[in-house]
Design a protein around this motif. Structure first.
Motif, PDB file in Angstrom:
ATOM      1  N   ALA A 100       0.838  -1.203   0.000  1.00 44.98           N
ATOM      2  CA  ALA A 100       0.000   0.000   0.000  1.00 44.98           C
ATOM      3  C   ALA A 100       0.873   1.253   0.000  1.00 44.98           C
ATOM      4  N   ALA A 101       1.963   1.227   0.753  1.00 48.66           N
ATOM      5  CA  ALA A 101       2.878   2.368   0.776  1.00 48.66           C
ATOM      6  C   ALA A 101       3.459   2.623  -0.616  1.00 48.66           C
ATOM      7  N   LYS A 102       3.780   1.552  -1.345  1.00 45.82           N
ATOM      8  CA  LYS A 102       4.292   1.692  -2.721  1.00 45.82           C
ATOM      9  C   LYS A 102       3.208   2.227  -3.648  1.00 45.82           C
ATOM     10  N   LEU A 103       2.019   1.640  -3.558  1.00 45.85           N
ATOM     11  CA  LEU A 103       0.926   2.030  -4.461  1.00 45.85           C
ATOM     12  C   LEU A 103       0.526   3.488  -4.276  1.00 45.85           C
ATOM     13  N   TYR A 104       0.558   3.969  -3.037  1.00 47.29           N
ATOM     14  CA  TYR A 104       0.110   5.335  -2.747  1.00 47.29           C
ATOM     15  C   TYR A 104       1.254   6.306  -2.502  1.00 47.29           C
ATOM     16  N   ASP A 105       2.495   5.840  -2.716  1.00 52.15           N
ATOM     17  CA  ASP A 105       3.678   6.677  -2.535  1.00 52.15           C
ATOM     18  C   ASP A 105       3.627   7.391  -1.178  1.00 52.15           C
ATOM     19  N   ASP A 106       3.421   6.607  -0.124  1.00 52.92           N
ATOM     20  CA  ASP A 106       3.236   7.121   1.224  1.00 52.92           C
ATOM     21  C   ASP A 106       4.485   6.814   2.047  1.00 52.92           C
ATOM     22  N   GLU A 107       5.343   7.789   2.203  1.00 54.88           N
ATOM     23  CA  GLU A 107       6.626   7.583   2.888  1.00 54.88           C
ATOM     24  C   GLU A 107       6.462   7.216   4.371  1.00 54.88           C
ATOM     25  N   PRO A 108       5.604   7.900   5.149  1.00 54.47           N
ATOM     26  CA  PRO A 108       5.436   7.473   6.553  1.00 54.47           C
ATOM     27  C   PRO A 108       4.944   6.023   6.669  1.00 54.47           C
ATOM     28  N   LEU A 109       4.029   5.620   5.808  1.00 56.06           N
ATOM     29  CA  LEU A 109       3.555   4.238   5.831  1.00 56.06           C
ATOM     30  C   LEU A 109       4.674   3.277   5.434  1.00 56.06           C
ATOM     31  N   SER A 110       5.487   3.686   4.477  1.00 58.33           N
ATOM     32  CA  SER A 110       6.629   2.869   4.057  1.00 58.33           C
ATOM     33  C   SER A 110       7.611   2.673   5.216  1.00 58.33           C
ATOM     34  N   GLN A 111       7.880   3.723   5.970  1.00 55.33           N
ATOM     35  CA  GLN A 111       8.783   3.616   7.118  1.00 55.33           C
ATOM     36  C   GLN A 111       8.205   2.696   8.189  1.00 55.33           C
ATOM     37  N   LEU A 112       6.902   2.818   8.436  1.00 52.81           N
ATOM     38  CA  LEU A 112       6.262   1.943   9.414  1.00 52.81           C
ATOM     39  C   LEU A 112       6.312   0.487   8.949  1.00 52.81           C
ATOM     40  N   ALA A 113       6.060   0.255   7.665  1.00 52.06           N
ATOM     41  CA  ALA A 113       6.108  -1.104   7.116  1.00 52.06           C
ATOM     42  C   ALA A 113       7.511  -1.685   7.247  1.00 52.06           C
ATOM     43  N   GLU A 114       8.519  -0.860   6.993  1.00 53.79           N
ATOM     44  CA  GLU A 114       9.893  -1.358   7.093  1.00 53.79           C
ATOM     45  C   GLU A 114      10.256  -1.708   8.541  1.00 53.79           C
ATOM     46  N   LEU A 115       9.902  -0.856   9.477  1.00 51.17           N
ATOM     47  CA  LEU A 115      10.168  -1.165  10.894  1.00 51.17           C
ATOM     48  C   LEU A 115       9.441  -2.439  11.323  1.00 51.17           C
ATOM     49  N   THR A 116       8.192  -2.562  10.906  1.00 47.42           N
ATOM     50  CA  THR A 116       7.402  -3.742  11.259  1.00 47.42           C
ATOM     51  C   THR A 116       8.002  -4.991  10.633  1.00 47.42           C
ATOM     52  N   GLY A 117       8.340  -4.905   9.349  1.00 42.59           N
ATOM     53  CA  GLY A 117       8.916  -6.055   8.646  1.00 42.59           C
ATOM     54  C   GLY A 117      10.236  -6.502   9.249  1.00 42.59           C
ATOM     55  N   CYS A 118      11.083  -5.540   9.598  1.00 36.75           N
ATOM     56  CA  CYS A 118      12.383  -5.892  10.201  1.00 36.75           C
ATOM     57  C   CYS A 118      12.193  -6.566  11.556  1.00 36.75           C
ATOM     58  N   SER A 119      11.284  -6.046  12.374  1.00 38.06           N
ATOM     59  CA  SER A 119      11.085  -6.664  13.688  1.00 38.06           C
ATOM     60  C   SER A 119      10.481  -8.059  13.550  1.00 38.06           C
ATOM     61  N   LEU A 120       9.589  -8.262  12.566  1.00 36.81           N
ATOM     62  CA  LEU A 120       9.015  -9.594  12.349  1.00 36.81           C
ATOM     63  C   LEU A 120      10.077 -10.569  11.838  1.00 36.81           C
ATOM     64  N   ALA A 121      10.970 -10.104  10.974  1.00 34.86           N
ATOM     65  CA  ALA A 121      12.037 -10.974  10.470  1.00 34.86           C
ATOM     66  C   ALA A 121      12.954 -11.409  11.603  1.00 34.86           C
ATOM     67  N   LEU A 122      13.271 -10.480  12.496  1.00 38.04           N
ATOM     68  CA  LEU A 122      14.120 -10.842  13.637  1.00 38.04           C
ATOM     69  C   LEU A 122      13.394 -11.783  14.591  1.00 38.04           C
ATOM     70  N   GLU A 123      12.112 -11.546  14.814  1.00 35.00           N
ATOM     71  CA  GLU A 123      11.340 -12.457  15.675  1.00 35.00           C
ATOM     72  C   GLU A 123      11.324 -13.858  15.065  1.00 35.00           C
ATOM     73  N   SER A 124      11.144 -13.941  13.766  1.00 32.97           N
ATOM     74  CA  SER A 124      11.144 -15.233  13.075  1.00 32.97           C
ATOM     75  C   SER A 124      12.486 -15.941  13.250  1.00 32.97           C
ATOM     76  N   HIS A 125      13.563 -15.167  13.188  1.00 31.97           N
ATOM     77  CA  HIS A 125      14.903 -15.741  13.360  1.00 31.97           C
ATOM     78  C   HIS A 125      15.111 -16.247  14.797  1.00 31.97           C
ATOM     79  N   PHE A 126      14.856 -15.396  15.770  1.00 29.61           N
ATOM     80  CA  PHE A 126      15.163 -15.754  17.151  1.00 29.61           C
ATOM     81  C   PHE A 126      14.185 -16.772  17.736  1.00 29.61           C
ATOM     82  N   ARG A 127      12.910 -16.702  17.374  1.00 31.34           N
ATOM     83  CA  ARG A 127      11.929 -17.613  17.965  1.00 31.34           C
ATOM     84  C   ARG A 127      11.875 -18.948  17.235  1.00 31.34           C
TER      85      ARG A 127
END
Length: 151
Positions: A100-127
């Motif tokens: 959605a951030a890409k489709l609507y060129d929404d930088e704040p949403l893109s930043q939130l998606a990146e933070l969320t994605g990174c934390s989920l990737a790390l959770e997947s790794h550690f858990r």
């Protein structure tokens, strides 16, 4: 999950004529077809998504009253299963947010998606012991292709 995969397929993979048929309700690719197309696309950020969806045939059984639901009615859900399902759900929600951030060129949403994605990737790794994201990895999708009406 299927909606996110369909959105990725429509945004990055599907050809104009296929989208037109889909819009006219004359064509409906199934989840496996879309996942295979995403997996074999030459888009490094997307191929692992297609591969993961194809490996997880269990999703259909969970979502559509299959054997997985029946088994767990009898024995119940184990804590690790619940945590894994929540992580998978969160991951697909984060992917939908990133798209959605890409489709609507929404930088704040893109930043939130990146933070969320990174934390989920790390959770997947550690858990769950999944591969740790490599240095420089970003939880973002590539730029969207430019569509051209062939007519």
């Amino acid at each position: 999950m299927e909606t996110t995969v369909r959105a990725l397929w429509l945004s990055y993979i599907a050809q104009f004529d296929v989208v037109t048929r889909l819009a006219n309700a004359t064509s409906r690719p199934d989840l496996d077809d879309m996942a295979r197309a995403i997996k074999k696309a030459n888009i490094p950020e997307l191929s692992p998504i297609g591969e993961a969806v194809l490996k997880q045939g269990i999703f259909h059984s969970f979502a559509h009253a299959g054997i997985e639901q029946l088994i767990r009615r009898v024995r119940g859900y184990q804590e690790e299963e619940v945590l894994a399902l929540l992580l998978i759900s969160d991951t697909f929600a984060a992917m939908a947010m990133a798209l959605a951030a890409k489709l609507y060129d929404d930088e704040p949403l893109s930043q939130l998606a990146e933070l969320t994605g990174c934390s989920l990737a790390l959770e997947s790794h550690f858990r769950f012991g999944n591969p740790r994201p490599h240095d420089g990895w970003r939880a973002q999708f590539p730029d969207l292709p430019t569509w051209k009406d062939p007519h």
